[in-house]
Design an enzyme around this catalytic site. Structure first.
Site, PDB file in Angstrom:
ATOM      1  N   ASP A   9      -3.525   9.187  -0.454  1.00  0.00           N
ATOM      2  CA  ASP A   9      -4.242   7.804  -0.360  1.00  0.00           C
ATOM      3  C   ASP A   9      -3.470   6.723  -0.131  1.00  0.00           C
ATOM      4  O   ASP A   9      -2.413   6.236  -0.885  1.00  0.00           O
ATOM      5  CB  ASP A   9      -4.837   7.750  -1.562  1.00  0.00           C
ATOM      6  CG  ASP A   9      -6.369   6.707  -1.459  1.00  0.00           C
ATOM      7  OD1 ASP A   9      -5.945   5.671  -0.943  1.00  0.00           O
ATOM      8  OD2 ASP A   9      -7.336   7.058  -1.974  1.00  0.00           O
TER       9      ASP A   9
ATOM     10  N   THR B 201     -11.505   4.061   1.004  1.00  0.00           N
ATOM     11  CA  THR B 201     -11.041   5.414   0.795  1.00  0.00           C
ATOM     12  C   THR B 201     -12.193   6.406   1.252  1.00  0.00           C
ATOM     13  O   THR B 201     -12.010   7.216   1.914  1.00  0.00           O
ATOM     14  CB  THR B 201     -10.718   5.514  -0.738  1.00  0.00           C
ATOM     15  OG1 THR B 201      -9.641   4.986  -1.100  1.00  0.00           O
ATOM     16  CG2 THR B 201     -10.612   7.011  -1.003  1.00  0.00           C
TER      17      THR B 201
ATOM     18  N   ASP C 259      -1.769   4.792  -3.355  1.00  0.00           N
ATOM     19  CA  ASP C 259      -2.819   3.922  -3.471  1.00  0.00           C
ATOM     20  C   ASP C 259      -2.901   3.252  -4.763  1.00  0.00           C
ATOM     21  O   ASP C 259      -2.753   1.844  -4.825  1.00  0.00           O
ATOM     22  CB  ASP C 259      -4.338   4.467  -3.046  1.00  0.00           C
ATOM     23  CG  ASP C 259      -5.329   3.484  -2.997  1.00  0.00           C
ATOM     24  OD1 ASP C 259      -5.517   2.642  -2.348  1.00  0.00           O
ATOM     25  OD2 ASP C 259      -6.171   3.383  -4.130  1.00  0.00           O
TER      26      ASP C 259
ATOM     27  N   HIS D 112      -1.890  -0.790  -5.238  1.00  0.00           N
ATOM     28  CA  HIS D 112      -2.607  -1.822  -5.709  1.00  0.00           C
ATOM     29  C   HIS D 112      -1.965  -2.731  -6.988  1.00  0.00           C
ATOM     30  O   HIS D 112      -2.253  -4.167  -6.753  1.00  0.00           O
ATOM     31  CB  HIS D 112      -3.865  -1.208  -6.231  1.00  0.00           C
ATOM     32  CG  HIS D 112      -4.825  -1.118  -5.092  1.00  0.00           C
ATOM     33  ND1 HIS D 112      -5.741  -1.972  -4.478  1.00  0.00           N
ATOM     34  CD2 HIS D 112      -5.399   0.453  -4.976  1.00  0.00           C
ATOM     35  CE1 HIS D 112      -6.502  -1.275  -3.833  1.00  0.00           C
ATOM     36  NE2 HIS D 112      -6.322   0.056  -3.699  1.00  0.00           N
TER      37      HIS D 112
ATOM     38  N   ASP E 185      -5.600   7.638   4.491  1.00  0.00           N
ATOM     39  CA  ASP E 185      -7.102   7.215   4.812  1.00  0.00           C
ATOM     40  C   ASP E 185      -7.119   5.476   5.262  1.00  0.00           C
ATOM     41  O   ASP E 185      -7.738   5.167   5.788  1.00  0.00           O
ATOM     42  CB  ASP E 185      -8.071   7.083   3.686  1.00  0.00           C
ATOM     43  CG  ASP E 185      -7.487   6.587   2.019  1.00  0.00           C
ATOM     44  OD1 ASP E 185      -6.125   6.444   2.258  1.00  0.00           O
ATOM     45  OD2 ASP E 185      -8.027   6.647   1.526  1.00  0.00           O
ATOM     46  N   HIS E 186      -5.787   4.916   4.864  1.00  0.00           N
ATOM     47  CA  HIS E 186      -5.539   3.365   5.389  1.00  0.00           C
ATOM     48  C   HIS E 186      -4.130   2.987   4.757  1.00  0.00           C
ATOM     49  O   HIS E 186      -3.608   3.799   4.196  1.00  0.00           O
ATOM     50  CB  HIS E 186      -6.718   2.584   4.608  1.00  0.00           C
ATOM     51  CG  HIS E 186      -6.811   2.888   3.057  1.00  0.00           C
ATOM     52  ND1 HIS E 186      -5.798   2.423   2.109  1.00  0.00           N
ATOM     53  CD2 HIS E 186      -7.919   3.579   2.326  1.00  0.00           C
ATOM     54  CE1 HIS E 186      -6.164   2.808   1.110  1.00  0.00           C
ATOM     55  NE2 HIS E 186      -7.406   3.365   1.134  1.00  0.00           N
TER      56      HIS E 186
ATOM     57  N   HIS F 211      -6.761  -3.151   0.398  1.00  0.00           N
ATOM     58  CA  HIS F 211      -7.098  -2.614   1.821  1.00  0.00           C
ATOM     59  C   HIS F 211      -8.595  -2.928   2.115  1.00  0.00           C
ATOM     60  O   HIS F 211      -9.083  -2.985   1.154  1.00  0.00           O
ATOM     61  CB  HIS F 211      -6.141  -1.255   1.931  1.00  0.00           C
ATOM     62  CG  HIS F 211      -7.168  -0.394   1.162  1.00  0.00           C
ATOM     63  ND1 HIS F 211      -8.232   0.407   0.855  1.00  0.00           N
ATOM     64  CD2 HIS F 211      -6.561  -0.106  -0.227  1.00  0.00           C
ATOM     65  CE1 HIS F 211      -8.412   0.897  -0.275  1.00  0.00           C
ATOM     66  NE2 HIS F 211      -7.555   0.870  -1.051  1.00  0.00           N
TER      67      HIS F 211
HETATM   68  P1  AMP Z   1      -9.956   2.519  -3.380  1.00  0.00           P
HETATM   69  O1  AMP Z   1      -8.737   2.612  -3.241  1.00  0.00           O
HETATM   70  O2  AMP Z   1     -10.902   1.653  -4.145  1.00  0.00           O
HETATM   71  O3  AMP Z   1     -10.587   2.767  -1.858  1.00  0.00           O
HETATM   72  O4  AMP Z   1     -10.576   4.023  -3.841  1.00  0.00           O
HETATM   73  C1  AMP Z   1      -9.345   4.908  -4.274  1.00  0.00           C
HETATM   74  C2  AMP Z   1      -9.751   5.839  -5.369  1.00  0.00           C
HETATM   75  O5  AMP Z   1     -10.659   6.825  -5.010  1.00  0.00           O
HETATM   76  C3  AMP Z   1      -8.796   6.775  -5.859  1.00  0.00           C
HETATM   77  O6  AMP Z   1      -7.878   5.926  -6.915  1.00  0.00           O
HETATM   78  C4  AMP Z   1      -9.607   7.657  -6.792  1.00  0.00           C
HETATM   79  O7  AMP Z   1      -9.585   7.196  -7.909  1.00  0.00           O
HETATM   80  C5  AMP Z   1     -10.822   7.666  -5.945  1.00  0.00           C
HETATM   81  N1  AMP Z   1     -11.231   9.050  -5.300  1.00  0.00           N
HETATM   82  C6  AMP Z   1     -10.522   9.615  -4.311  1.00  0.00           C
HETATM   83  N2  AMP Z   1     -10.938  10.682  -4.025  1.00  0.00           N
HETATM   84  C7  AMP Z   1     -11.850  10.934  -4.985  1.00  0.00           C
HETATM   85  C8  AMP Z   1     -13.004  11.964  -5.093  1.00  0.00           C
HETATM   86  N3  AMP Z   1     -12.781  12.979  -4.116  1.00  0.00           N
HETATM   87  N4  AMP Z   1     -14.020  11.971  -5.954  1.00  0.00           N
HETATM   88  C9  AMP Z   1     -13.836  10.829  -6.548  1.00  0.00           C
HETATM   89  N5  AMP Z   1     -13.151   9.565  -6.767  1.00  0.00           N
HETATM   90  C10 AMP Z   1     -12.159   9.586  -5.780  1.00  0.00           C
HETATM   91 ZN    ZN Z   2      -7.819   5.075  -0.240  1.00  0.00          ZN
HETATM   92 ZN    ZN Z   3      -7.183   1.558  -2.780  1.00  0.00          ZN
END
Ligand code: AMP
Ligand code: ZN
Ligand code: ZN
Length: 404
Positions: free
Chosen positions: A32, A68, A189, A193, A236-237, A342
């Site tokens: 991630d 994500t 990730d 952040h 993913d990004h 992101h």
């Molecule tokens: P974001 O950076 O806000 O786009 O999202 C990243 C977060 O998504 C990660 O830190 C995880 O906590 C959450 N995440 C990733 N994969 C999953 C999943 N399969 N189910 C639930 N949460 C997830």
């Molecule tokens: Zn992500």
């Molecule tokens: Zn993120």
């Protein structure tokens, strides 16, 4: 005559047996928020080996918005975000007021939010057993929409436990063994952040994920599958630096208006109440500085983000590194002291991820330019020699040249 026919029949069976290709094994791994350049920092010996033995792209272009859940679902369905329906990590169905958010397991497991067909379903329909050691959308409750084997998301699962889980799946008896498996790791990730993409902490996360690949290779060697498994590493990004000095307070700009807001700091979806779309848009347009505002219907085609009916009528996209805030989210932002984010325009290089692939199906030591994440689904179909869904946005033509 009968004898001759049966001779040809047995000859056909015999030659098909001789020429039959063994069913491939593919591991699709996501790191991630692993920005395209993280593998070029001289701290990833295992990824360097993968590059030498396989294919590496200069970057992996995500879809908009660069978040994500939307992008993992684009990778696995081959669709743009407005087509597969997961339009953000957090969004609302404006017709029913129901909410989808990644921290709500009930919503995340509800198939009604997910359009398109994930690769594991395409594969299982065509006789390929699949498994997921985490992937957004893999925990859907409907039995035909999740892989045969899957793990419920656990943010704190140790990396080695995840890899060992995959190795166990690969040692199941042939008739129940998965051939397509996903894996996911969040470290780059989280640290991106908290500390920003150029921090020491991100470099430590990069090294730690690189050693996960080393551990995986060691285990694959132990079970004598190292040379028969394709590994596709994606993210993913990317990630970019942000600052509390680069904020735009939307609440101040829209003082006096009544509206609903969804989305996060790099992009916002705004739904004015009543008939105020034009007036809200005009005010945002007048103050358009460090962001771009669009009416959904006029969103430029290159974003592919206007067709889904859940997207609010006005979309605001912050310039790279800028954050769109409200009075309350500004306070939270300052307290959190985040250094990276992101979600911005997917054409910005800082939002691009990584793509490295090795294994029996991939060319060796082959470097190419940017590839698109929606093209990974048709690539997987080609590797497994199965038929992709006809309604996808991804194209094998744009990526197929990396295969042998
Ligand atoms: P974001 O950076 O806000 O786009 O999202 C990243 C977060 O998504 C990660 O830190 C995880 O906590 C959450 N995440 C990733 N994969 C999953 C999943 N399969 N189910 C639930 N949460 C997830
Ligand atoms: Zn992500
Ligand atoms: Zn993120």
């Amino acid at each position: 005559m009968k004898k001759i026919l049966s001779f040809y029949f047995y000859l056909f069976i015999f030659t098909s047996f001789l020429t039959a290709q063994p069913k491939p094994y593919v591991l699709l791994i996501s790191f991630d928020g692993f920005r395209w350049d993280y593998a070029n920092r001289g701290i990833t010996p295992n990824l360097d080996k993968m590059k030498q033995n396989g294919v590496s792209a200069s970057s992996l272009q995500p879809a908009f918005p660069t978040k994500t859940f939307p992008n993992h679902y684009s990778i696995i369905t081959g669709m743009y975000i407005d087509h597969h329906g997961i339009i953000a990590n957090h969004f609302i169905n404006p017709f029913t007021d129901e909410v989808y958010k990644l921290r709500d397991t009930n919503a995340v497991r509800n198939s009604k939010w997910y359009l398109g067909e994930p690769f594991w379903t395409t594969a299982e329909r065509q006789g390929i057993i699949s498994a997921s050691y985490f992937w957004p959308g893999s925990e859907q409750r409907l039995s035909y929409r999740h892989p045969t084997y899957f793990e419920r998301y656990d943010h704190h699962r140790p990396h080695k436990t995840s890899v060992n889980g995959v190795i166990n799946w690969l040692q199941l008896p042939q008739n129940v063994r998965p051939h397509f498996i996903t894996l996911y790791f969040h470290d780059t990730d989280d640290n991106g952040h908290k500390y920003g993409p150029n921090s020491q902490q991100v470099n430590s996360a990069i090294s730690s994920l690189d050693s996960v690949i080393g551990y995986l290779n060691k285990k694959l060697t132990e079970i004598k599958m190292k040379d028969s498994v394709d590994i596709i590493l994606v993210s993913d990004h990317g990630m970019t630096e942000i600052s509390p000095k680069k904020v735009i307070n939307i609440e101040k700009i829209l003082k006096g208006f009544n509206y609903k807001i969804e989305g996060e700091k790099p992009f916002l979806l705004i739904k004015p109440r009543g008939y105020q779309i034009d007036s809200v848009y005009n005010v945002l347009k007048k103050h358009e500085n460090h962001y771009k505002v669009y009416k959904r219907a006029e969103m430029p085609d290159y974003f592919h983000y206007s067709e889904n009916p859940f997207i609010f009528p006005i979309i605001v996209v912050a310039d790279l590194g800028w954050s769109l805030v409200t009075n309350s989210s500004l306070k939270k932002f300052i307290n959190q002291n985040s250094k990276g984010n992101h979600g911005y325009d997917n054409h910005q290089l800082d939002m691009h991820g990584v793509f490295i692939a090795t294994g029996p199906h991939f060319k060796k030591n082959y470097r190419t330019g940017t590839v698109w994440n929606i093209d990974i689904y048709p690539l997987l179909c080609k590797i497994f020699n199965i038929i992709p869904r006809s309604n996808i946005d991804g194209k094998l033509d744009r990526i197929g040249f990396i295969l042998k």
